[in-house]
Design an enzyme around this catalytic site. Sequence first.
Site, PDB file in Angstrom:
ATOM      1  N   ARG A  17     -26.062 -12.575 -14.226  1.00  0.00           N
ATOM      2  CA  ARG A  17     -25.942 -13.450 -13.054  1.00  0.00           C
ATOM      3  C   ARG A  17     -26.803 -12.942 -11.900  1.00  0.00           C
ATOM      4  O   ARG A  17     -27.359 -13.730 -11.138  1.00  0.00           O
ATOM      5  CB  ARG A  17     -24.479 -13.600 -12.635  1.00  0.00           C
ATOM      6  N   ASN A  49       2.415  12.956  17.140  1.00  0.00           N
ATOM      7  CA  ASN A  49       0.961  12.852  17.154  1.00  0.00           C
ATOM      8  C   ASN A  49       0.321  14.191  17.490  1.00  0.00           C
ATOM      9  O   ASN A  49      -0.708  14.556  16.920  1.00  0.00           O
ATOM     10  CB  ASN A  49       0.534  11.785  18.166  1.00  0.00           C
ATOM     11  N   THR A  77       5.725   8.381   9.898  1.00  0.00           N
ATOM     12  CA  THR A  77       4.412   7.796   9.603  1.00  0.00           C
ATOM     13  C   THR A  77       3.449   8.827   9.029  1.00  0.00           C
ATOM     14  O   THR A  77       2.457   8.449   8.410  1.00  0.00           O
ATOM     15  CB  THR A  77       3.800   7.177  10.874  1.00  0.00           C
ATOM     16  N   CYS A 112       0.812  -1.225   0.000  1.00  0.00           N
ATOM     17  CA  CYS A 112       0.000   0.000   0.000  1.00  0.00           C
ATOM     18  C   CYS A 112       0.838   1.263   0.000  1.00  0.00           C
ATOM     19  O   CYS A 112       0.387   2.305  -0.461  1.00  0.00           O
ATOM     20  CB  CYS A 112      -0.947   0.005   1.200  1.00  0.00           C
ATOM     21  N   PHE A 149     -19.704 -12.076  -8.956  1.00  0.00           N
ATOM     22  CA  PHE A 149     -20.067 -11.622 -10.294  1.00  0.00           C
ATOM     23  C   PHE A 149     -21.558 -11.277 -10.434  1.00  0.00           C
ATOM     24  O   PHE A 149     -22.235 -11.715 -11.335  1.00  0.00           O
ATOM     25  CB  PHE A 149     -19.697 -12.734 -11.293  1.00  0.00           C
ATOM     26  N   GLU A 180     -16.390 -18.867  -5.538  1.00  0.00           N
ATOM     27  CA  GLU A 180     -17.363 -17.789  -5.350  1.00  0.00           C
ATOM     28  C   GLU A 180     -18.566 -18.140  -4.472  1.00  0.00           C
ATOM     29  O   GLU A 180     -19.054 -17.281  -3.729  1.00  0.00           O
ATOM     30  CB  GLU A 180     -17.877 -17.329  -6.728  1.00  0.00           C
ATOM     31  N   GLU A 182      -9.254  -9.827 -14.272  1.00  0.00           N
ATOM     32  CA  GLU A 182      -9.829 -10.582 -15.388  1.00  0.00           C
ATOM     33  C   GLU A 182      -9.823  -9.764 -16.669  1.00  0.00           C
ATOM     34  O   GLU A 182      -9.381 -10.229 -17.707  1.00  0.00           O
ATOM     35  CB  GLU A 182     -11.246 -11.038 -15.056  1.00  0.00           C
TER      36      GLU A 182
END
Length: 1355
Positions: free
Chosen positions: A906, A374, A285, A47, A940, A1287, A828
């Site tokens: 679907r 902080n 941070t 990330c 899906f 799924e 996909e």
Amino acid sequence: MAPEMKTDQLVFFVNGKKVVEDNVDPETTLLVYLRRKLGLHGTKLGCGEGGCGACTVMISKYDNFQKKIVHYSVNACLFPVCALHHVAVTTVEGIGSTKTRLHPVQERIAKSHGSQCGFCTPGIVMSMYALLRNRPDPNMVEIAENFQGNLCRCTGYRPILQGYRTFAKDWSYCGKGINGPGCCSTANSGGCCGGKDKGPGCCMNEKEDNAAMVSSVLFNPADFQPLDPTQEPIFPPELLMQKDKPQEQLCFKGERVTWIQPTTLEKLLALKAQYPNAKLVVGNTEVGIEMTLKNMLYPVIISPRWITEMTFIQHTEEGIIFGAACTLTVVEVVLKKAVAELPSYKTEVFQAMLDQLRWFAGLQIKNVASLGGNIMTASPISDLNPVFMACGSKLTVVSNEGRRIVRMDEKFFTGYRKTALKPNEILLSIEIPYTKKGEYFSAFQQATRREDDIAIVTCGMRVLFQEGTNQVQEIKLSYGGMAPTTVMAGNTCQKLIGREWNENLLQEACHLLADEMNLSPSAPGGMVDFRRTLTLSFFFKFYLTVLRKLNAHLTGNNNPGELVATRDASAIEVFHEDPVENVQLFQEVPAGQLVEDMVGRPLVHLSAAKQACGEAVYCDDIPCYENELYLTLVTSTKAHAKVLSIDTEEAENVPGFVCFVSATDIPGSNVTGIANDETVFADNIVTCVGHIIGGVIADTHEHSRRAAQAVKIQYEDLTPIITIQEAIKKKSFYKPSRKIEKGNVQKGFEESDHIVEGEMYIGGQEHFYLETHCTIAVPKGEDGEMELFVSTQNPTKTQDFIANALGVPANRILVRVKRMGGGFGGKESRSTLVSTAVAVAAFKTGRPIRCMLDRDEDMLITGGRHPFLGQYKVGFMKNGKVKSLEVLYYSNGGNSEDLSLAVMDRALFHMDNSYNIPNIKGEGRVCKTNLPSNTAFRGFGGPQGMMIAESWMNDVILTCGLPAEQVRKLNLYNEGDLTHFNQKLEGFTLKRCWEQCLENSQYHSRRQIIDVFNRQNRWKKRGIAIIPTKFGISFTLSFLNQGGALVQVYTDGSVLLTHGGTEMGQGLHTKMIQVASKTLGIPIADIYISETSTNTVPNTSPTAASVSADINGMAVFNACRTILKRLEPYKSSNPKGSWKDWVGKAYVDCVSLSATGFYRISGLGYDYGKNEGNPFDYFSYGVACSEVEIDCLTGDHKNLRTHIVMDVGTSLNPAIDIGQIEGAFVQGLGLFTLEELRYSPEGELYSRGPGAYKIPAFGDIPTEFHVSLLRDCPNKKAIYASKAVGEPPLFLSASVFYAIKDAIFAARAESHLMVPFRLDSPATPERIRNACVDNFTKLCPSAKPGAFKPWSVRV
């Protein structure tokens, strides 16, 4: 201006080896240095903001204050390499290897099936390793808390915890804590299954009608090597020798930034006077995120880590003074010790700080983040600043002009991210005061997710009473999240002074707070009603807490307070985190099955050990080519606009810039996409924020990113369509709309006793695979050939789209996929956005090009699960039997068609969920909007279709006033019934799943216990729900239901297997090797899968729709059968020979030892016009029962228990299948209760990383998590009688959503609201709290829609 100083030499150790760096750049993070400079690729980039833990490593150093070597985990993605001087770094490669020996930490996560895609595994391994280096015998609570800074998207966390709790001193096999309540070893629990303890009738040793044995043993802890702390690598002696030597000031100069690390306070103050705008950095941070994600630049950074006056701790008569550079972990340790040793009345503030720190962040952040940082960050949603403000902490600030004491009060924060300190001043220390008798303090916070989340609202509350009375002498109420700064409710506090602490004060305080803590309906952050209500809820909790303590103090009575009603006491009870308890049951293989036949056995994922050691190679782990360049995409900042001009002049001045690539550079066609309605690069018009306009090519990632930010684009705005409602209003839809109708809907309504109409919205979902999209393109230099390494589920479409863009035949493009760090449908079709752009860049430059999206880019560009709006009308009888249903679905497709129509298909095929509705009509419309195109995501469209089905079913149940399980069961299908699309249900095992789940969960007794609990508690409520699922298996586009395989046998007997599926953590390669092993009759060790590639198995279908094991498994089977047929003469002539003998003889006889296999699912196809045909090959079934507890005041909830029964046929691999069930369930848990994409009214995505977008964490899974695979249910339609599993289980997490809704109904009943109500998904704390209508919510009425511009919109 940067100071003129010489650059020093950086010296540190990595995995025991000395590193000396002469030219370190302060902008370089430890992660970049490890991966790029040292070639240690085990540490992953997930990330870039310290939110996922994939980059976790261990830092070791000698601590002069503690006089010992300390070890702690950190996020390498934020840790500056400049801060490493004279410290040792340990990465996952440094603790064990498959080539030598796995460390017990690596071995246990692998063998307990705790690694699926494996991208998060090295980080989790290093978090556990760091814990064990500090505490070799931790308890189970410490282990669970240790992982608050780590995320996993695949496993559902259970197997990780189950494997690692074997290190715990209080571990027992049943997982309930050795000899703890309910432990199977405890005498009074009667042992396992009430005393049956592996005897007849025990769940661990169960037989029914001579059925196969049922097992719960997925791994054997006795096989684990023991942990030996004496065998860990030693701390480098060279660094130990440095401890007595005086530190010397360090200076490191980079291209843009200078890092200075002074050794004395005097030098620090002189530097701050010289460079008043310099940033002081301890943990990086905040500044690290600002520089990486917010493109901020700080030319001078000063590190005060070595300043003694800023790292000291001093106990005084008034409190404890902490140096401003003390880390939060150190602060936590000191405060815990003080709370344990001092009288409780003195430590009220300390305990409140500990309450906040518990959920503050992951350990990797707390280990480096400083207390002073902080405060000085001045975040308006800081967890600690309201505490400091309410208790009146004293701050010592210092400059070269002297020092002064500043009290942290309502004047300290002067504006957004601004404090009362002068530019040349630094914060030296913070004094946190003791409380005195008659003084009480509490702190509260509420976030979307309990673990490692940024608070929505946070507060610190203090009250001091006149001695011996309940009259308020002083009161301070401080809030974060209610203004651009931390604020004090000054007016409310002033009016409460002198008042008695009673019900009248409570009522007045709430009215005052509702007026004073007001928010504009357009306030940044949104959730305005929720935030306002929280300010009152928190005060009510504080009021009750104080009332209880005050009563005990004044009466000398330790009874929990006669003044606090028993039913109200639940308001101040905190959720207790219990260790996860689990039982996973599966059917063992038949007694006569050969030992070498691994089908049906819980075989460990074949890459698990490599993944645990950081040796598994992902796309970006491939070493850089010698002349490689980097591409950073340039994307639109407008949702809909004309592009007037693109100015790259400033970008060209960035060091390392090579060129800009855009639509004019495409040699073939710029048209791309599944429906040919997209472009590789935007051509004059942009249709979403994140639309790819072009890309900058440079020598490094950092230079290309800087140059991309410098590209200037001018737009002419066009009107965008952002939401479903806007699309409906403007009739903006993709064609065609879909309809399915069966029976006579109107007649059904006329025959019904009741008709209910309703609506439900289901939000979208980000895939959040831990590995973002990545492509490396390598031009081959002749005939247009190009080789690409891509993180994709769809090599064939990747090949097609690139060939089309480059204007070459597909046979010139080779796409290779080793493995992915998660996919879930997100790779996909949308992976081609990146891969095609990279290919064009490689073509233009003639050099290898690499591109791995940063997390914020990935979330912005690639789309996710479709948001759905469902409008329904349902007719039913008094007994709950549904007679007629009409549903209209809308989905937000985004700016291109992509797979949206198939997703809607679907959804319509699953609009019945598992219920037989005689008269039914469904229509689906896909909205064309100016958002990034939404796409495939696990399920899906099925989960959205079924979720809306359960919404109207819930309305039916509440209207009839009948037991929920009774009404649901009444409406279930039976064997042989026809679905609403006229497919016959054969092998219908759902009723068996239903009955077994009712029994396993003890549903009826739990229902009674919950009802009692709800009567006894006003502010905590529990709910329970049992939900079925029926999921159709196959691609609805029928020609995709084909698979291919290539089996190559070498003369040494080894087998190289290739098939059409890709590995993304789901264990497909492992299952395919099991299939090949069983078919060929050889050990799995003799079979290897290297990768998936377009030059071995062509024209593959995407690895999607849960059918990859079905189609590719049968193709593998067919290829192996071909080989066996060829070897048959040799086996017949030499039956006692070995596999190697037969292969060798065949080779000598010139028999081909290579075979292809192919398989297609026949009999599929559906006609919408006639409503006939079979869209699915078969169905997977499952049932889940979940129980939750909600906090009616804050909207927080806890998942208490879940029981799942799933039909997976005859499992190919129970460990992998159970892992898929749990992983899908927890991903669905995120979809329905946590994960919320937030967009501006202009279509910009706000939630672009783990800081703003929350997937489930370790602490979010059910405390009791039980999974049973249905026994004796072979499936004749798939390889070795198995069933698809990827799924189908996801929707079972709707049981948590409807358990929450059940609990909310109990809360609403307290306000005499007994009718059906709307609850949209996800059921976030905001939605839960707002639905629990009470006197507090009534004090915070909503602004009228349309009267203001909201901060975010529901898309």
